[in-house]
Motif scaffolding. Structure first.
Motif, PDB file in Angstrom:
ATOM      1  N   ILE A 235       0.867  -1.182   0.000  1.00  0.00           N
ATOM      2  CA  ILE A 235       0.000   0.000   0.000  1.00  0.00           C
ATOM      3  C   ILE A 235       0.899   1.225   0.000  1.00  0.00           C
ATOM      4  O   ILE A 235       1.624   1.477   0.961  1.00  0.00           O
ATOM      5  N   ILE A 236       0.889   1.969  -1.102  1.00  0.00           N
ATOM      6  CA  ILE A 236       1.684   3.202  -1.231  1.00  0.00           C
ATOM      7  C   ILE A 236       0.674   4.307  -1.526  1.00  0.00           C
ATOM      8  O   ILE A 236       0.295   4.535  -2.680  1.00  0.00           O
ATOM      9  N   ALA A 237       0.231   4.994  -0.493  1.00  0.00           N
ATOM     10  CA  ALA A 237      -0.959   5.835  -0.595  1.00  0.00           C
ATOM     11  C   ALA A 237      -0.648   7.285  -0.248  1.00  0.00           C
ATOM     12  O   ALA A 237      -0.416   7.623   0.914  1.00  0.00           O
ATOM     13  N   GLY A 238      -0.671   8.142  -1.265  1.00  0.00           N
ATOM     14  CA  GLY A 238      -0.452   9.560  -1.048  1.00  0.00           C
ATOM     15  C   GLY A 238      -1.748  10.309  -0.825  1.00  0.00           C
ATOM     16  O   GLY A 238      -2.787   9.970  -1.403  1.00  0.00           O
ATOM     17  N   GLY A 239      -1.713  11.337   0.014  1.00  0.00           N
ATOM     18  CA  GLY A 239      -2.880  12.200   0.233  1.00  0.00           C
ATOM     19  C   GLY A 239      -4.097  11.430   0.717  1.00  0.00           C
ATOM     20  O   GLY A 239      -4.012  10.589   1.612  1.00  0.00           O
ATOM     21  N   ASP A 263       2.282   0.944   3.716  1.00  0.00           N
ATOM     22  CA  ASP A 263       2.125  -0.318   4.451  1.00  0.00           C
ATOM     23  C   ASP A 263       2.815  -1.378   3.618  1.00  0.00           C
ATOM     24  O   ASP A 263       2.268  -1.870   2.624  1.00  0.00           O
ATOM     25  N   VAL A 264       4.038  -1.723   3.993  1.00  0.00           N
ATOM     26  CA  VAL A 264       4.867  -2.647   3.217  1.00  0.00           C
ATOM     27  C   VAL A 264       5.641  -3.550   4.169  1.00  0.00           C
ATOM     28  O   VAL A 264       5.826  -3.237   5.341  1.00  0.00           O
ATOM     29  N   GLY A 265       6.128  -4.645   3.642  1.00  0.00           N
ATOM     30  CA  GLY A 265       6.992  -5.525   4.418  1.00  0.00           C
ATOM     31  C   GLY A 265       7.725  -6.463   3.496  1.00  0.00           C
ATOM     32  O   GLY A 265       7.197  -6.880   2.469  1.00  0.00           O
ATOM     33  N   ALA A 266       8.938  -6.793   3.861  1.00  0.00           N
ATOM     34  CA  ALA A 266       9.715  -7.770   3.098  1.00  0.00           C
ATOM     35  C   ALA A 266       9.429  -9.167   3.617  1.00  0.00           C
ATOM     36  O   ALA A 266       9.136  -9.366   4.798  1.00  0.00           O
ATOM     37  N   GLU A 267       9.537 -10.146   2.701  1.00  0.00           N
ATOM     38  CA  GLU A 267       9.493 -11.561   3.056  1.00  0.00           C
ATOM     39  C   GLU A 267      10.911 -12.089   3.038  1.00  0.00           C
ATOM     40  O   GLU A 267      11.725 -11.673   2.207  1.00  0.00           O
ATOM     41  N   TYR A 268      11.250 -12.971   3.971  1.00  0.00           N
ATOM     42  CA  TYR A 268      12.541 -13.639   3.909  1.00  0.00           C
ATOM     43  C   TYR A 268      12.372 -15.073   4.382  1.00  0.00           C
ATOM     44  O   TYR A 268      11.914 -15.313   5.499  1.00  0.00           O
ATOM     45  N   ALA A 269      12.709 -16.023   3.522  1.00  0.00           N
ATOM     46  CA  ALA A 269      12.578 -17.455   3.834  1.00  0.00           C
ATOM     47  C   ALA A 269      11.161 -17.794   4.286  1.00  0.00           C
ATOM     48  O   ALA A 269      10.956 -18.601   5.183  1.00  0.00           O
ATOM     49  N   ASN A 270      10.188 -17.166   3.647  1.00  0.00           N
ATOM     50  CA  ASN A 270       8.762 -17.362   3.914  1.00  0.00           C
ATOM     51  C   ASN A 270       8.275 -16.741   5.221  1.00  0.00           C
ATOM     52  O   ASN A 270       7.090 -16.842   5.539  1.00  0.00           O
ATOM     53  N   TYR A 271       9.158 -16.084   5.952  1.00  0.00           N
ATOM     54  CA  TYR A 271       8.746 -15.342   7.146  1.00  0.00           C
ATOM     55  C   TYR A 271       8.620 -13.870   6.782  1.00  0.00           C
ATOM     56  O   TYR A 271       9.334 -13.360   5.923  1.00  0.00           O
ATOM     57  N   ASN A 272       7.710 -13.172   7.463  1.00  0.00           N
ATOM     58  CA  ASN A 272       7.271 -11.874   6.973  1.00  0.00           C
ATOM     59  C   ASN A 272       7.472 -10.739   7.971  1.00  0.00           C
ATOM     60  O   ASN A 272       7.383 -10.935   9.186  1.00  0.00           O
ATOM     61  N   ALA A 273       7.715  -9.570   7.415  1.00  0.00           N
ATOM     62  CA  ALA A 273       7.648  -8.315   8.163  1.00  0.00           C
ATOM     63  C   ALA A 273       6.398  -7.572   7.705  1.00  0.00           C
ATOM     64  O   ALA A 273       5.913  -7.778   6.590  1.00  0.00           O
ATOM     65  N   ASP A 274       5.884  -6.707   8.564  1.00  0.00           N
ATOM     66  CA  ASP A 274       4.657  -5.955   8.261  1.00  0.00           C
ATOM     67  C   ASP A 274       4.786  -4.577   8.900  1.00  0.00           C
ATOM     68  O   ASP A 274       4.539  -4.411  10.092  1.00  0.00           O
TER      69      ASP A 274
END
Length: 429
Positions: A235-239, A263-274
């Protein structure tokens, strides 16, 4: 896969903990997810079944895991079935796992090609009474596509109608809620990659940039750090786009004076950031934006302190709502009369804070488990309060990932800038 190989002991321990919870003389069968079609001869990128990965570490299609901890022959208590390759597959699709690689990844010694599955299953079931089968029982799931596990349930019940059948989901979901030290390490690494993406975006964001260009900055940083990419659709939401909770178009130009919610997160080895952060497009918050931003940050700070062993998520959400209520009064968005006249089903704060504050996080972004189970040491949850003022075009959400510890909690995103002054300084250095 792009990530460094995970220590197989993680998956050995996960299987051990699962098998300790099964009924006597039981069998567990879990299939890999299908490769899903798009149009023509196209396919979507492969995403492994979370339970299969959790129990085996195998990240390849057409994989089957069979567990039978009480089977008389020890060699048959753990069997992993892999897709057998050939020269044609190698030419067109590339390398597939060898039996040796399957052992190294999973720690399972008995590796067979998947064409042997039905014969082995029949032999094992002849000495078994209970069959645990995998279904998607996530409370937010909408199952519209029949997958490999769904097809196997139907087949198995037709061919073995007199066995006792059990649901694997409640057992494995309960285990997945508590993260091991290795799982926490992988999640922290996903958070670290996410931090790199955010710091890159702070330097790249300026009036005139497009939302999709910001998305591209994250994608670049994630991929060069061995992530498969975004843990979920970003989610890259301006204004005013930030007031759309699941905004996914990411196709508008950023304007001077607006905020940018990411609202973004990277995945690494199938585990996630949020992660969620909200920044000023021009590098400086206006007075009103700063008022709302600080209010959200205060709610997040208090909400994080509430995350301790013993509380349930419904209790926690209610308590956070009461904190948010006071902040909205101070911002002039609701008043005491609104609060007096509110109902339990529709509290006044919901007009500006419509979603929950936390969810479990792990192999799935919205990870599995009962929301009524009291929080325990080893659980990882998001904390993500927000205020969305559509009439002012202001949407602000802040989100970190929190590990529950014996003494309270640990912020896995503690190094990602969140205070307004630090964000402004970084954007204007």
């Amino acid at each position: 896969m792009k990530y460094h190989r995970v220590d197989s002991q993680l998956f050995v321990e996960n299987r051990k903990r699962l098998m300790e919870k099964l009924k006597p003389k039981s069998v567990v069968v879990v299939h890999a997810n299908d490769i899903l079609p798009t149009n023509g001869d196209g396919t979507l990128p492969f995403k492994q079944n979370s339970n299969l990965f959790y129990l085996s570490g195998i990240d390849q299609e057409e994989t089957i895991l069979l567990l039978a901890p009480d089977f008389p022959d020890e060699k048959m208590r753990e069997v992993l079935f892999l897709r057998e390759t050939n020269e044609n597959i190698a030419i067109w699709e590339g390398h597939k796992l060898t039996k040796k690689e399957g052992l190294e990844i999973s720690g399972i010694k008995n590796i067979k090609w998947n064409q042997a599955f039905h014969q082995v299953l029949g032999s094992v079931l002849a000495e078994s009474e209970n069959i645990y089968l995998a279904t998607n029982e996530h409370i937010r799931s909408v199952n519209q596509v029949q997958g490999a596990n769904d097809r196997f349930i139907k087949w198995c019940q037709e061919h073995y109608p007199l066995h006792n059948y059990d649901r694997l989901a409640p057992v494995v979901y309960g285990l997945r809620m508590i993260k091991s030290s290795e799982e926490i390490r992988l999640m922290e690494h996903a958070c670290h990659i996410t931090e790199k993406g955010f710091r890159r975006v702070l330097e790249a964001t300026t009036p005139g940039v497009w939302e999709y260009e910001v998305e591209a900055e994250y994608a670049h940083e994630f991929l060069v750090n061995r992530s498969a990419g975004f843990a979920y659709s970003p989610i890259i939401a301006g204004g005013s786009n930030a007031c759309v909770l699941h905004y996914l178009d990411n196709n508008q130009q950023l304007k001077d004076g607006d905020l940018l919610l990411m609202d973004v997160g990277a995945e690494y080895a199938n585990y996630n950031a949020d992660m969620t952060r909200t920044i000023p497009v021009n590098g400086r918050f206006s007075k009103r934006q700063r008022q709302v931003y600080d209010a959200v940050l205060r709610v997040k700070t208090v909400a994080t302190e509430m995350l301790k062993p013993g509380i349930t998520i419904p209790e926690y959400h209610q308590a956070v709502g009461e904190v948010m209520e006071e902040e909205l009064v101070e911002l002039g968005l609701i008043d005491r009369t609104d609060i007096k006249n509110q109902s339990a089903e529709s509290p006044a704060y919901k007009k500006y804070f419509m979603h929950g504050t936390s969810h479990h996080l792990g192999v799935d972004v919205h990870d599995v488990g009962s929301v009524y189970r009291p929080l325990e040491v080893g659980m990882v949850l998001t904390v993500e309060p927000g205020i969305y003022i559509r009439e002012e075009g202001i949407g602000i959400r802040l989100e970190d990932n929190i590990l529950i510890t014996e003494n309270g909690h640990k912020n896995l995103m503690r190094n990602i800038p969140i205070h307004a002054e630090e964000i402004e300084d970084l954007m204007n250095k």
